[in-house]
Design a protein around this motif. Sequence first.
Motif, PDB file in Angstrom:
ATOM      1  N   ARG A 127      13.420 -99.769  41.033  1.00  0.00           N
ATOM      2  CA  ARG A 127      13.705-100.926  41.663  1.00  0.00           C
ATOM      3  C   ARG A 127      14.691-101.018  42.580  1.00  0.00           C
ATOM      4  O   ARG A 127      15.328-100.080  42.950  1.00  0.00           O
ATOM      5  N   GLU A 128      15.083-102.125  43.134  1.00  0.00           N
ATOM      6  CA  GLU A 128      16.033-102.302  44.224  1.00  0.00           C
ATOM      7  C   GLU A 128      17.401-102.052  43.796  1.00  0.00           C
ATOM      8  O   GLU A 128      17.740-102.414  42.767  1.00  0.00           O
ATOM      9  N   GLY A 129      17.998-101.170  44.541  1.00  0.00           N
ATOM     10  CA  GLY A 129      19.457-100.802  44.146  1.00  0.00           C
ATOM     11  C   GLY A 129      19.448 -99.735  42.997  1.00  0.00           C
ATOM     12  O   GLY A 129      20.400 -99.388  42.412  1.00  0.00           O
ATOM     13  N   GLU A 130      18.363 -99.205  42.687  1.00  0.00           N
ATOM     14  CA  GLU A 130      18.372 -98.036  41.480  1.00  0.00           C
ATOM     15  C   GLU A 130      18.401 -96.797  41.901  1.00  0.00           C
ATOM     16  O   GLU A 130      17.647 -96.470  42.935  1.00  0.00           O
ATOM     17  N   PRO A 151      20.104-103.490  39.186  1.00  0.00           N
ATOM     18  CA  PRO A 151      18.747-103.432  39.754  1.00  0.00           C
ATOM     19  C   PRO A 151      18.071-104.742  39.848  1.00  0.00           C
ATOM     20  O   PRO A 151      18.250-105.434  39.167  1.00  0.00           O
ATOM     21  N   GLY A 152      17.642-104.693  41.160  1.00  0.00           N
ATOM     22  CA  GLY A 152      16.725-106.034  41.530  1.00  0.00           C
ATOM     23  C   GLY A 152      15.336-105.901  41.182  1.00  0.00           C
ATOM     24  O   GLY A 152      14.954-105.355  40.112  1.00  0.00           O
ATOM     25  N   VAL A 193      10.709-101.911  43.785  1.00  0.00           N
ATOM     26  CA  VAL A 193      10.378-101.690  45.105  1.00  0.00           C
ATOM     27  C   VAL A 193       9.162-101.085  45.140  1.00  0.00           C
ATOM     28  O   VAL A 193       8.227-101.165  45.861  1.00  0.00           O
ATOM     29  N   SER A 216       6.918-102.981  47.268  1.00  0.00           N
ATOM     30  CA  SER A 216       7.230-104.413  47.368  1.00  0.00           C
ATOM     31  C   SER A 216       6.181-105.352  47.051  1.00  0.00           C
ATOM     32  O   SER A 216       5.722-106.398  47.412  1.00  0.00           O
ATOM     33  N   GLY A 221      21.063-101.878  47.972  1.00  0.00           N
ATOM     34  CA  GLY A 221      19.533-102.298  48.029  1.00  0.00           C
ATOM     35  C   GLY A 221      18.594-101.346  47.964  1.00  0.00           C
ATOM     36  O   GLY A 221      17.308-101.645  47.753  1.00  0.00           O
ATOM     37  N   LEU A 222      18.906-100.121  48.569  1.00  0.00           N
ATOM     38  CA  LEU A 222      17.879 -99.033  48.539  1.00  0.00           C
ATOM     39  C   LEU A 222      17.287 -98.790  47.114  1.00  0.00           C
ATOM     40  O   LEU A 222      18.060 -98.591  46.221  1.00  0.00           O
ATOM     41  N   ALA A 223      15.886 -98.425  47.003  1.00  0.00           N
ATOM     42  CA  ALA A 223      15.623 -97.736  46.099  1.00  0.00           C
ATOM     43  C   ALA A 223      15.434 -96.398  45.918  1.00  0.00           C
ATOM     44  O   ALA A 223      14.962 -95.751  47.049  1.00  0.00           O
ATOM     45  N   LYS A 258      12.466 -98.248  52.412  1.00  0.00           N
ATOM     46  CA  LYS A 258      12.768 -99.230  51.343  1.00  0.00           C
ATOM     47  C   LYS A 258      12.878 -98.180  50.081  1.00  0.00           C
ATOM     48  O   LYS A 258      13.567 -98.438  49.126  1.00  0.00           O
TER      49      LYS A 258
END
Lengths: 500, 329
Positions: free
Chosen positions: A279-282, A254-255, A258, A315, A447-449, A417
């Motif tokens: 988070r991003e990608g989570e 996860p990034g 978001v 974000s 990359g979607l949350a 997002k």
Amino acid sequence: MQPPLLQLSNVTKSFGAVRALKGVSFTLHQGEVHALLGENGAGKSTLIKLIAGAHERDGGRIEIAGNPIGHLTPRQARAHGIACIYQQPTLFPDLTVAENIALGLETPSIGRRVHWKKRRQHAEMLLKRVGAMIDPESEVRSLSMPEQQLVEIAKALGAGARILIMDEPTASLTQSEVALLLNVVRDLRGQGVGIIYISHRLEEIFAMADRVTVLRDGESVGTHAVTAITQAALIRMMVGREVSAIYPPSENEPGAPVVSLANLTCGASGIFEVNLEIREGEVVGLAGLVGAGRTELARVLFGITPADSGTISLSGKFVEVRSPRSAVEQGIAYVPEDRRRHGVILEMPIAANMTMAIHPVFFPGAWLRLDAERRLALEYIRELGIKAAGPEAPGGSLSGGNQQKVALARWLATNPKLLILDEPTQGVDIGAKAEIHKIIRHLAKNGLAVLMISSDLPEILGMSDRIAVMRGGRIAAMLGGGASADEVMSAALGHEKEAA
Amino acid sequence: MDATIRVRNWKGLRHELLLLAVLAGEILYFNAVGSRFGTLDNLFDILRHSTEIGLLAVVMTPIILTGGIDLSVGSLLGLCAILFGKMWRDGGLPPLTAAVCTLLFGAMAGALNGGLITVLRLPPLIVTLGTYSLFRGLAEAITHGADTFTNFPASFLCLGQENRFGIPVQAFALILVAAGVWLMVHRTTFGRSFRAIGFAPEGARYAGLPVDRRVAFSYILAGFVSALAAVIYTARLGQAKADAGTGYELYAITAVVLGGTSIFGGSGSVHGTLLGVAAIAVLSNGLVHAHQPREVAGMLTGVLLLLALCGGVIPKLVAFLRARSRHPN
């Protein structure tokens, strides 16, 4: 030996292709409190509806006091002394207590006068039996919740109930009110009434039940005397299944965050001080029992019932979400639970459904671009593997799983997002379910949350990178993706896991 | 799946073909029995007499598509006619200025309906039933039930009584409004939203559509066009009275439903509505030429509407009977 009050042997019930009960046996003795436990959808309500005559069983035997019963209607069930007390009282609020009690009992006939005095005395007698200090002449609307429940029980006793089914009677009661009700239940047991008691509150079950039966996936996992079992063992019985390996593994780290919610509160929806970060990608799984506030939280995030206080930031920027429109503009997408009412407009073509959330972007100046829309629809039909006659097919002509994919396509088209999924695979067949899981995982990878609400515990465990468990409108626990079913269930029920 | 779509499209088309057939039948019959019916003059007469109801029916269509209804358009027509007369005669405004003010007032009256429906979440039937009485009552209060506005200048009356480029002047207004609303309903996201709201109001909200704004807009448009109809009505008759447009709301609704728009919202079309208006207008005009009393027109309109509503049932009934005869019992 006296035959049991109620005996179910191997009863089955299917709704369409869904097998709700796969051969359940259950025995209730005179003067016994028999608790019925299970996750949402385990088959508890189906079972009690069979007993109350609201559903007809497909197979199996039902015996009442040793007599086999064939066809059972609600009327016959009442005649056999079966009564149901539901979570929400079903009395007439504008009538008096005595009138409500009399309603079910007196046979109406033209030209007969009402014996007001007799009615009153009868009500008094019944209320005394349940230990209630209630004036029979008072209007039901003036009574408190537990008082109304006592009137319900008195009414059931008046109808000669020997088998009392109580479906989460304490769900809306306070601690002291619960104690009062439990005393009444114990009294009734002493009077020889058999009670089937459904509750998620394990402490109640241990406080007064004699035996407990656990249902799981429409099957009985076992019946035990409460003195011979621990809470931990009960929870294990409820969730027991192994989480299957069909869930696609999480592949990415996860990034950056978001979404973060801080002290998000909406009094009207019963959501209190929710703090959550995705988070991003989570994929964050949102677990909890029915009524824990999961869908309500999603509705707050999507602006259907805007928050009273607290903040939502996307974000890193604070955003105000006052309506679904503004949620869409901020990049929040919500695939709702009730797909037929909210997710897809059944009468409209799937192409129109897919562009519905992107009108201002996709149709500049409000002019429809039917060719472009058709191309977009064909693209999603191919990408998500939607089985439909074509982009013009009305949403209602698709199967549940394919409708869900159309709903998903509508929101993917908004390029969100945050994607909130509410029971994304409920009522969806196994094949489509696995496909939807794969799609969710793929979206997260890009990359979607994702916030995924689900009552399907294996789904939560299999899909989530982290798990938020809700109880009473709050986040009760944040668990890692490797959490066990026991941990989630304990948090949802409000129990610390016992040290084993 | 494929079959259901075809049936759906076919069903919509079939309704319009059926209506065209009814219209053709009416024209052929009245042409045979009435000596003057088939003339160009009579065609223009029909156009003149149906312009106001046509306008109301056209703007009623989006409202009914959203699952709403507007009972106040006839009363608003009356009130706007009175206001127009008052502003011209007592206010001393030139007819054009008075007309512009009237149109703005109409839009505001529509906004009142739309506001009550979307902000207070009251049912459209009740709200517009209230404004139906309110608008008519205001018109009567202004005129004390007796005042009539007449003697409008010829330059204004030509709007309702003369031809330009060979056709009645007011027909241009109807054509313009009908074309505009047709484009809006069938070619823009507005039409999409109306239908979505009509099929599933909650679903439309969950899709992020601006439901309240779209619904309010449909009532504002209806108010605006009702005021236009009031000006044209005044020009056609050369007078404005408080009872102008009485009952027009029901003719308009009849035309919309006759034209195939579902009273529950969602499906329907503007061209269907125009066919519905034509069927009613030709019928009542033709009966005059056939020397039938006026009441017959009302009766036959009612029968036509009921038949149109039953129309969807008849094919099902036929299919059912056929299946029965194939497999007796």
